[in-house]
Scaffold this motif. Structure first.
Motif, mmCIF file in Angstrom:
data_model
loop_
_atom_site.group_PDB
_atom_site.id
_atom_site.type_symbol
_atom_site.label_atom_id
_atom_site.label_comp_id
_atom_site.label_asym_id
_atom_site.label_seq_id
_atom_site.Cartn_x
_atom_site.Cartn_y
_atom_site.Cartn_z
ATOM 1 N N TYR A 35 0.822 -0.986 0.146
ATOM 2 C CA TYR A 35 -0.020 0.031 -0.083
ATOM 3 C C TYR A 35 0.926 1.311 0.020
ATOM 4 O O TYR A 35 1.949 1.092 0.321
ATOM 5 C CB TYR A 35 -0.859 -0.058 1.209
ATOM 6 N N ARG A 36 0.151 2.465 -0.503
ATOM 7 C CA ARG A 36 1.027 3.392 -0.438
ATOM 8 C C ARG A 36 0.055 4.671 0.426
ATOM 9 O O ARG A 36 -1.036 4.598 0.154
ATOM 10 C CB ARG A 36 0.982 4.252 -1.927
ATOM 11 N N GLN A 37 0.913 5.442 1.120
ATOM 12 C CA GLN A 37 0.095 6.497 1.761
ATOM 13 C C GLN A 37 0.763 7.950 1.534
ATOM 14 O O GLN A 37 2.068 8.076 2.155
ATOM 15 C CB GLN A 37 0.071 6.244 3.356
ATOM 16 N N ASP A 38 0.056 8.875 1.021
ATOM 17 C CA ASP A 38 0.639 10.131 1.030
ATOM 18 C C ASP A 38 0.454 10.985 2.122
ATOM 19 O O ASP A 38 -0.487 10.646 3.107
ATOM 20 C CB ASP A 38 0.021 10.996 -0.226
ATOM 21 N N PRO A 39 1.513 11.986 2.532
ATOM 22 C CA PRO A 39 1.307 12.360 3.978
ATOM 23 C C PRO A 39 -0.292 13.119 4.118
ATOM 24 O O PRO A 39 -0.653 13.797 3.328
ATOM 25 C CB PRO A 39 2.073 13.785 3.771
ATOM 26 N N GLY A 40 -0.606 12.632 5.158
ATOM 27 C CA GLY A 40 -2.156 13.376 5.605
ATOM 28 C C GLY A 40 -3.505 12.601 4.871
ATOM 29 O O GLY A 40 -4.300 13.057 5.147
ATOM 30 N N LYS A 41 -2.657 11.436 4.280
ATOM 31 C CA LYS A 41 -3.916 11.146 3.345
ATOM 32 C C LYS A 41 -4.216 9.448 3.776
ATOM 33 O O LYS A 41 -3.597 9.043 4.672
ATOM 34 C CB LYS A 41 -3.408 10.917 1.975
ATOM 35 N N SER A 42 -5.194 9.066 3.084
ATOM 36 C CA SER A 42 -5.451 7.550 3.304
ATOM 37 C C SER A 42 -4.525 6.453 2.598
ATOM 38 O O SER A 42 -3.533 7.045 2.049
ATOM 39 C CB SER A 42 -6.933 7.167 2.916
ATOM 40 N N LEU A 43 -4.710 5.256 2.689
ATOM 41 C CA LEU A 43 -3.868 4.326 1.943
ATOM 42 C C LEU A 43 -4.345 4.024 0.745
ATOM 43 O O LEU A 43 -5.741 3.615 0.797
ATOM 44 C CB LEU A 43 -3.499 3.074 2.897
ATOM 45 N N GLU A 44 -3.592 3.671 -0.253
ATOM 46 C CA GLU A 44 -4.091 2.917 -1.460
ATOM 47 C C GLU A 44 -3.357 1.864 -1.836
ATOM 48 O O GLU A 44 -2.155 1.715 -1.865
ATOM 49 C CB GLU A 44 -3.719 4.231 -2.579
ATOM 50 N N SER A 45 -4.479 0.814 -2.260
ATOM 51 C CA SER A 45 -3.714 -0.380 -2.661
ATOM 52 C C SER A 45 -2.834 -0.356 -3.754
ATOM 53 O O SER A 45 -3.298 0.326 -4.960
ATOM 54 C CB SER A 45 -4.841 -1.331 -2.851
ATOM 55 N N LEU A 46 -1.765 -0.693 -3.767
ATOM 56 C CA LEU A 46 -0.736 -0.675 -4.936
ATOM 57 C C LEU A 46 -0.753 -2.196 -5.602
ATOM 58 O O LEU A 46 -0.599 -2.127 -6.699
ATOM 59 C CB LEU A 46 0.521 -0.343 -4.311
ATOM 60 N N PHE A 47 -0.145 -3.065 -4.720
ATOM 61 C CA PHE A 47 0.071 -4.382 -5.426
ATOM 62 C C PHE A 47 -0.339 -5.657 -4.605
ATOM 63 O O PHE A 47 -0.662 -5.602 -3.159
ATOM 64 C CB PHE A 47 1.506 -4.787 -5.679
ATOM 65 N N VAL A 48 -1.073 -6.492 -5.198
ATOM 66 C CA VAL A 48 -1.629 -7.917 -4.623
ATOM 67 C C VAL A 48 -0.739 -9.047 -5.221
ATOM 68 O O VAL A 48 -0.780 -9.320 -6.342
ATOM 69 C CB VAL A 48 -3.102 -8.063 -4.762
#
Lengths: 111, 113
Positions: A35-48
């Protein structure tokens, strides 16, 4: 109990350079998530990653899974500033859908 | 689709107060989760649900309660707030099965003073 360890925890790199983030986990698991998280933001799924030897690529990021070594890697090729974020790996303890997350790797790409 | 919606985005509570963090998803996902994120600690699972009427504890459930009366909603209740509950709370969902990562809400930043 599954433990997930990432290293490094902080990575500062120059634009254009390559680097790898490592994710080790303590018990047998046949899948791993990034997962990726930008500062102050939520998490985004990158790879499974769903099986031993799985490799997924998107843009300058490539993730792989070695279940025998209990290791996943996230490789960054020719880093750009937009890749600056916190990257988490996560695995399922004992199967199922709930995930245990690593502490995260803070990546800063300097121009 | 709105995805996973969390409210409120920010809240300050006094010690001993109670509140409910709301989470709703419109993707018809069976599985829903509550995590808390503390600096440098990754995410810790508080509670999760595999469907309406079914909930179970995660790694750090003490001081929290949940309910799942519908597929869409999964509220998290804090009773008798303590400073140790100061954190960022994320709700997430997925349809079940191994092929899917989680879809996360935007988070609730809670401060207990």
């Amino acid at each position: 109990e599954l433990k997930v360890e990432q290293n490094p925890l902080f990575l500062s790199m120059q634009e254009g350079k390559n680097y790898t983030i490592y994710c080790n986990y303590s018990t047998t698991s046949d899948r791993l998530y990034w997962y990726r998280q930008d500062p102050g933001k939520s998490l985004e799924s990158l790879f499974v990653l769903l099986s031993n030897g799985a490799v997924k690529q998107e843009g300058r990021l490539m993730a792989s899974l070695d279940t025998k070594a209990r290791l996943s890697t996230l490789h960054i090729t020719a880093a750009v500033h937009d890749l600056s974020a916190t990257y988490f790996c996560a695995g399922p303890p004992g199967g199922g859908n709930k995930l245990v997350f690593g502490a995260g790797t803070i990546l800063r790409v300097k121009s | 689709n709105a995805g996973v919606t969390q409210t409120p985005k920010f809240r300050i509570l006094k010690i001993g107060q109670s509140m409910t963090l709301q989470c709703a998803q419109d993707m018809n996902h069976n599985y829903m989760y509550w995590y808390r994120q503390d600096p440098g600690m990754g995410l810790k699972l508080i509670y999760y649900s595999v469907g309406a009427g079914i909930t179970d504890k995660g790694e750090v459930p003490n001081g929290y309660n949940v309910s799942r009366s519908t597929t869409e909603d999964f509220p998290l209740r804090l009773e008798l707030a303590a400073p140790s509950q100061t954190s960022v709370y994320f709700c997430a969902s997925n349809p079940g099965g191994t092929n899917y990562g989680y879809t996360f809400g935007s988070g609730t930043r809670l401060t207990v003073v």
